[in-house]
Design an enzyme around this catalytic site. Sequence first.
Site, mmCIF file in Angstrom:
data_model
loop_
_atom_site.group_PDB
_atom_site.id
_atom_site.type_symbol
_atom_site.label_atom_id
_atom_site.label_comp_id
_atom_site.label_asym_id
_atom_site.label_seq_id
_atom_site.Cartn_x
_atom_site.Cartn_y
_atom_site.Cartn_z
ATOM 1 N N ASP A 101 0.816 -1.216 0.000
ATOM 2 C CA ASP A 101 0.000 0.000 0.000
ATOM 3 C C ASP A 101 0.851 1.267 0.000
ATOM 4 O OD1 ASP A 101 -2.247 -1.542 0.075
ATOM 5 O OD2 ASP A 101 -2.469 -1.432 2.251
HETATM 6 N N1 URA Z 1 -1.726 -6.071 3.500
HETATM 7 C C1 URA Z 1 -2.164 -4.808 3.502
HETATM 8 O O1 URA Z 1 -3.174 -4.494 4.093
HETATM 9 N N2 URA Z 1 -1.423 -3.900 2.845
HETATM 10 C C2 URA Z 1 -0.290 -4.180 2.198
HETATM 11 O O2 URA Z 1 0.327 -3.297 1.620
HETATM 12 C C3 URA Z 1 0.147 -5.512 2.208
HETATM 13 C C4 URA Z 1 -0.589 -6.447 2.872
#
Ligand code: URA
Length: 238
Positions: A101
């Site tokens: 993310d």
């Molecule tokens: N899970 C999430 O919520 N975000 C990420 O970036 C990776 C795994």
Amino acid sequence: MERLQKVIADSGICSRRKAEQLMLEGKVKVNGQIVKALGTKVALSDRILVNEKPLPNVEYEYYVLYKPEGYISTTDDEKGRKTVVDLVPTQARIYPVGRLDFDASGVLLLTNDGAFNQAMIHPKHKIEKEYQVTVQGLLRKETSSKLSRGVYIDGKKTGRAKVRNVEYNTEKMTTRCHLIITEGRYHQVKRMFEVVNHPVLKLKRVRFGLITLEDLKKGEVRRLKPHELKQLYVLSKK
Ligand code: URA
């Protein structure tokens, strides 16, 4: 097997959109036959010609990046945000293996090798991903067990997980722990903790298979070593 337009784009001769256009115009041949269907998948052994010329041999590149927060895990962003690809000094058309993310940091692999990408992200290959997570509230043992057994996201149960290294901050009323999972569903870690009412405040991926952040500072990138690549393939076949 990979989509033909992706294989053409990955060779570096044009974008994926342009490759689709060339296919529709009948300029792409596979094993001597014109192929116009955009869903067509090809294997490494297929002979692909674009405008009667074979695709250039692509040198595959493999990187590990310590992704900082504030970068998006795509090759380009409509909103003009910085992308993880901007952090890798190469002319090759690389892309991230899965995603992290915008507000998350940590281990992110990048490559221009579609087969490697598939091997790493396919859920049946069950490669471990380890996240260091800070969540709101004090995580109870029962809640950790519940996460480990799997919780329902969009009606589908998550696979087995491990919760490790639990540390409490009783002043801030937060918990830091490691969550190890083998899937990579959209926002999986955040959603797993949401289900048990512990919103994620901070997320960092500390390991992908055997690749860790060792020797990397935030924003730094290095090439994967041949033995690391080999080990990742071994893990993907277990
Ligand atoms: N899970 C999430 O919520 N975000 C990420 O970036 C990776 C795994």
